[in-house]
Design a protein around this motif. Sequence first.
Motif, PDB file in Angstrom:
ATOM      1  N   PRO A 187     -26.727 -62.405 -31.125  1.00 53.87           N
ATOM      2  CA  PRO A 187     -25.310 -62.261 -30.789  1.00 53.87           C
ATOM      3  C   PRO A 187     -24.457 -63.354 -31.409  1.00 53.87           C
ATOM      4  O   PRO A 187     -24.909 -64.472 -31.635  1.00 53.87           O
ATOM      5  N   ASP A 188     -23.217 -62.997 -31.680  1.00 52.26           N
ATOM      6  CA  ASP A 188     -22.259 -63.998 -32.139  1.00 52.26           C
ATOM      7  C   ASP A 188     -21.966 -64.974 -30.994  1.00 52.26           C
ATOM      8  O   ASP A 188     -22.063 -64.623 -29.819  1.00 52.26           O
ATOM      9  N   PHE A 189     -21.611 -66.177 -31.357  1.00 54.67           N
ATOM     10  CA  PHE A 189     -21.189 -67.148 -30.355  1.00 54.67           C
ATOM     11  C   PHE A 189     -20.266 -68.158 -31.012  1.00 54.67           C
ATOM     12  O   PHE A 189     -20.086 -68.158 -32.237  1.00 54.67           O
ATOM     13  N   VAL A 190     -19.671 -69.000 -30.207  1.00 58.10           N
ATOM     14  CA  VAL A 190     -18.775 -70.041 -30.694  1.00 58.10           C
ATOM     15  C   VAL A 190     -19.410 -71.392 -30.380  1.00 58.10           C
ATOM     16  O   VAL A 190     -19.957 -71.587 -29.285  1.00 58.10           O
ATOM     17  N   ALA A 191     -19.350 -72.303 -31.328  1.00 59.07           N
ATOM     18  CA  ALA A 191     -19.939 -73.628 -31.122  1.00 59.07           C
ATOM     19  C   ALA A 191     -19.370 -74.263 -29.862  1.00 59.07           C
ATOM     20  O   ALA A 191     -18.155 -74.313 -29.665  1.00 59.07           O
ATOM     21  N   GLY A 192     -20.269 -74.748 -29.008  1.00 59.77           N
ATOM     22  CA  GLY A 192     -19.895 -75.306 -27.721  1.00 59.77           C
ATOM     23  C   GLY A 192     -20.393 -74.466 -26.562  1.00 59.77           C
ATOM     24  O   GLY A 192     -20.402 -74.927 -25.422  1.00 59.77           O
ATOM     25  N   GLN A 193     -20.818 -73.226 -26.857  1.00 62.74           N
ATOM     26  CA  GLN A 193     -21.290 -72.358 -25.785  1.00 62.74           C
ATOM     27  C   GLN A 193     -22.740 -72.656 -25.415  1.00 62.74           C
ATOM     28  O   GLN A 193     -23.438 -73.442 -26.070  1.00 62.74           O
ATOM     29  N   TYR A 194     -23.195 -72.005 -24.338  1.00 61.10           N
ATOM     30  CA  TYR A 194     -24.552 -72.196 -23.822  1.00 61.10           C
ATOM     31  C   TYR A 194     -25.200 -70.839 -23.576  1.00 61.10           C
ATOM     32  O   TYR A 194     -24.542 -69.792 -23.662  1.00 61.10           O
ATOM     33  N   ILE A 195     -26.488 -70.858 -23.286  1.00 62.00           N
ATOM     34  CA  ILE A 195     -27.194 -69.670 -22.835  1.00 62.00           C
ATOM     35  C   ILE A 195     -27.916 -69.994 -21.534  1.00 62.00           C
ATOM     36  O   ILE A 195     -28.212 -71.154 -21.242  1.00 62.00           O
ATOM     37  N   SER A 196     -28.184 -68.966 -20.760  1.00 60.24           N
ATOM     38  CA  SER A 196     -29.035 -69.119 -19.586  1.00 60.24           C
ATOM     39  C   SER A 196     -30.468 -68.807 -19.983  1.00 60.24           C
ATOM     40  O   SER A 196     -30.724 -67.878 -20.757  1.00 60.24           O
ATOM     41  N   VAL A 197     -31.384 -69.570 -19.456  1.00 57.62           N
ATOM     42  CA  VAL A 197     -32.824 -69.334 -19.655  1.00 57.62           C
ATOM     43  C   VAL A 197     -33.448 -69.225 -18.271  1.00 57.62           C
ATOM     44  O   VAL A 197     -33.254 -70.111 -17.426  1.00 57.62           O
ATOM     45  N   ALA A 198     -34.167 -68.149 -18.035  1.00 58.08           N
ATOM     46  CA  ALA A 198     -34.829 -67.939 -16.740  1.00 58.08           C
ATOM     47  C   ALA A 198     -36.339 -68.028 -16.933  1.00 58.08           C
ATOM     48  O   ALA A 198     -36.896 -67.386 -17.826  1.00 58.08           O
ATOM     49  N   ARG A 205     -41.357 -68.440  -8.028  1.00 58.52           N
ATOM     50  CA  ARG A 205     -39.901 -68.336  -8.102  1.00 58.52           C
ATOM     51  C   ARG A 205     -39.455 -68.125  -9.549  1.00 58.52           C
ATOM     52  O   ARG A 205     -40.033 -68.681 -10.478  1.00 58.52           O
ATOM     53  N   ARG A 206     -38.413 -67.326  -9.720  1.00 63.95           N
ATOM     54  CA  ARG A 206     -37.729 -67.266 -11.011  1.00 63.95           C
ATOM     55  C   ARG A 206     -36.486 -68.140 -10.903  1.00 63.95           C
ATOM     56  O   ARG A 206     -35.701 -68.000  -9.967  1.00 63.95           O
ATOM     57  N   GLN A 207     -36.314 -69.027 -11.862  1.00 61.95           N
ATOM     58  CA  GLN A 207     -35.187 -69.946 -11.824  1.00 61.95           C
ATOM     59  C   GLN A 207     -34.439 -69.955 -13.157  1.00 61.95           C
ATOM     60  O   GLN A 207     -35.055 -70.080 -14.221  1.00 61.95           O
ATOM     61  N   PRO A 208     -33.100 -69.823 -13.090  1.00 67.39           N
ATOM     62  CA  PRO A 208     -32.292 -69.904 -14.318  1.00 67.39           C
ATOM     63  C   PRO A 208     -31.708 -71.298 -14.502  1.00 67.39           C
ATOM     64  O   PRO A 208     -31.439 -72.013 -13.535  1.00 67.39           O
ATOM     65  N   ARG A 209     -31.517 -71.658 -15.736  1.00 65.49           N
ATOM     66  CA  ARG A 209     -30.781 -72.872 -16.077  1.00 65.49           C
ATOM     67  C   ARG A 209     -29.938 -72.572 -17.311  1.00 65.49           C
ATOM     68  O   ARG A 209     -30.288 -71.719 -18.132  1.00 65.49           O
ATOM     69  N   GLN A 210     -28.833 -73.301 -17.455  1.00 71.33           N
ATOM     70  CA  GLN A 210     -27.998 -73.164 -18.644  1.00 71.33           C
ATOM     71  C   GLN A 210     -28.266 -74.334 -19.586  1.00 71.33           C
ATOM     72  O   GLN A 210     -28.321 -75.484 -19.142  1.00 71.33           O
ATOM     73  N   TYR A 211     -28.418 -74.000 -20.879  1.00 72.77           N
ATOM     74  CA  TYR A 211     -28.621 -75.026 -21.903  1.00 72.77           C
ATOM     75  C   TYR A 211     -27.659 -74.769 -23.057  1.00 72.77           C
ATOM     76  O   TYR A 211     -27.544 -73.638 -23.552  1.00 72.77           O
ATOM     77  N   SER A 212     -26.980 -75.828 -23.486  1.00 76.82           N
ATOM     78  CA  SER A 212     -26.060 -75.702 -24.618  1.00 76.82           C
ATOM     79  C   SER A 212     -26.812 -75.306 -25.877  1.00 76.82           C
ATOM     80  O   SER A 212     -27.941 -75.758 -26.115  1.00 76.82           O
ATOM     81  N   LEU A 213     -26.176 -74.490 -26.687  1.00 75.94           N
ATOM     82  CA  LEU A 213     -26.710 -74.198 -28.014  1.00 75.94           C
ATOM     83  C   LEU A 213     -26.462 -75.416 -28.893  1.00 75.94           C
ATOM     84  O   LEU A 213     -25.340 -75.919 -28.965  1.00 75.94           O
ATOM     85  N   SER A 214     -27.516 -75.902 -29.554  1.00 73.58           N
ATOM     86  CA  SER A 214     -27.413 -77.166 -30.284  1.00 73.58           C
ATOM     87  C   SER A 214     -27.338 -76.992 -31.797  1.00 73.58           C
ATOM     88  O   SER A 214     -27.439 -77.966 -32.534  1.00 73.58           O
ATOM     89  N   GLN A 215     -27.167 -75.758 -32.257  1.00 74.91           N
ATOM     90  CA  GLN A 215     -26.833 -75.479 -33.651  1.00 74.91           C
ATOM     91  C   GLN A 215     -25.690 -74.483 -33.667  1.00 74.91           C
ATOM     92  O   GLN A 215     -25.513 -73.701 -32.730  1.00 74.91           O
ATOM     93  N   GLY A 216     -24.926 -74.506 -34.742  1.00 77.78           N
ATOM     94  CA  GLY A 216     -23.800 -73.605 -34.859  1.00 77.78           C
ATOM     95  C   GLY A 216     -24.236 -72.173 -35.132  1.00 77.78           C
ATOM     96  O   GLY A 216     -25.415 -71.885 -35.354  1.00 77.78           O
ATOM     97  N   PRO A 217     -23.282 -71.239 -35.132  1.00 75.65           N
ATOM     98  CA  PRO A 217     -23.598 -69.833 -35.382  1.00 75.65           C
ATOM     99  C   PRO A 217     -23.920 -69.571 -36.846  1.00 75.65           C
ATOM    100  O   PRO A 217     -23.711 -70.425 -37.710  1.00 75.65           O
ATOM    101  N   GLY A 218     -24.450 -68.375 -37.094  1.00 70.30           N
ATOM    102  CA  GLY A 218     -24.699 -67.938 -38.463  1.00 70.30           C
ATOM    103  C   GLY A 218     -26.049 -68.291 -39.020  1.00 70.30           C
ATOM    104  O   GLY A 218     -26.279 -68.153 -40.224  1.00 70.30           O
ATOM    105  N   ARG A 219     -26.989 -68.715 -38.176  1.00 67.54           N
ATOM    106  CA  ARG A 219     -28.305 -69.126 -38.664  1.00 67.54           C
ATOM    107  C   ARG A 219     -29.402 -68.107 -38.371  1.00 67.54           C
ATOM    108  O   ARG A 219     -30.569 -68.367 -38.646  1.00 67.54           O
ATOM    109  N   GLY A 220     -29.048 -66.985 -37.761  1.00 66.86           N
ATOM    110  CA  GLY A 220     -30.046 -65.965 -37.473  1.00 66.86           C
ATOM    111  C   GLY A 220     -30.975 -66.318 -36.327  1.00 66.86           C
ATOM    112  O   GLY A 220     -32.032 -65.708 -36.165  1.00 66.86           O
TER     113      GLY A 220
END
Length: 394
Positions: A187-198, A205-220
């Motif tokens: 998916p497309d994203f904007v630098a500065g966004q994060y994803i949830s990982v469960a 237990r299933r547990q989610p956390r949010q982690y910032s994306l640490s590379q910019g978009p366009g890298r596949g």
Amino acid sequence: MIEAKLSTGSHDIVRATLPVVRAHATEITGVFYAAMFDAHPELLDLFNQGNQATGAQRGALAAAVVAYADRLTDPDAAPFGPIAERIAHKHVSLGIRADQYPVVGRHLMGAVGTVLGAAVTPAVAAAWDEVYWLLACELIAAEARLYQQAGIDAATVWRRWRVAKRQDEAVDTVSFTLVPDDAGVVPDFVAGQYISVAVDLPDGRRQPRQYSLSQGPGRGSLRITVRRVRGLDGAPDGAVSTHLHEHVHADDTLLVGPPAGETTLRPDGEPVLLLTAGVGITPAAAMLDDIARTDPTRRVVLAHAERHPDRHALRAEMAHLTGGLTDAEQLTWYETGGDRTGRVDIDAIPLPAGVRAYLCGPMPFMSTMRAGLIRRGVPAERIHAEVFGPGMAG
């Protein structure tokens, strides 16, 4: 956006009872979460139980509800829009559904009655129920727009991603490069966004956390950089970060939500200050990567604080990216003792005319840096803070 308004009768009641609700708000949200999880244990999978244990989550909910009621009854109160936007992004990253709001409302109003007792007359209950549903409708609408923009819905939020690469970055810090396990579209994203990982923990237990994306978009691919949370003063280690460090390796799969987050790099060519501490460097790394690939002549100042050089994640990468820019400089402070926020000399940081600042790090750090930037003449509206966890900066 047209701001919601309370009916006349409810407005007067909420205004009169707001001081009492504010004084008991954290107690109310504590009762609320306990009752809701008891009745709907399946919702435990959507909430960070670490934040539940520390009280951070109920404190954040209490602050949000009080801030919304304050805005409804006082036109001079701080705008609620930025808080609503942050909540909506977080909800979309977790797949929150519109049909879950009645469950929340029922248990929240029940908690108000439990804590405040006889003071909650039918009229008071109706007025605060109106507050809740105005807030709920605002969030539901915002979340619907975000789902539509992403081309997904709450039922299709979670996808399996494969770890294409695992790389040690610093002491207690590891990067995971992720690609879709189904060979689908990144998916497309904007630098500065994060994803949830469960993740499914050993206790079931299933547990989610949010982690910032640490590379910019366009890298596949998507990349997250995770610092292992080690408990201090008797507190437990971070359950999810520990699991990722100890059990997730190349070719393993993770359940991942869509990119989300409102604190993003603006593509307007303005001078940028990336002011970070600790693992707060991660969204700044994505922003710097994006600038290096799309606007390498942009004026950029990086200022980072870390405890020790061996904990400085992405240091070589950031230096390499900075070296590819035509107008950039980098400052770094390492802790030598004392208060972690005190080691950064805010007055030593260059502030180009018209700079837009992006802050990420511990809350005390961001509060101190924000105050220092305002003192030096940076308008508050040009300072953006990425908050890890349920807190609110500002």
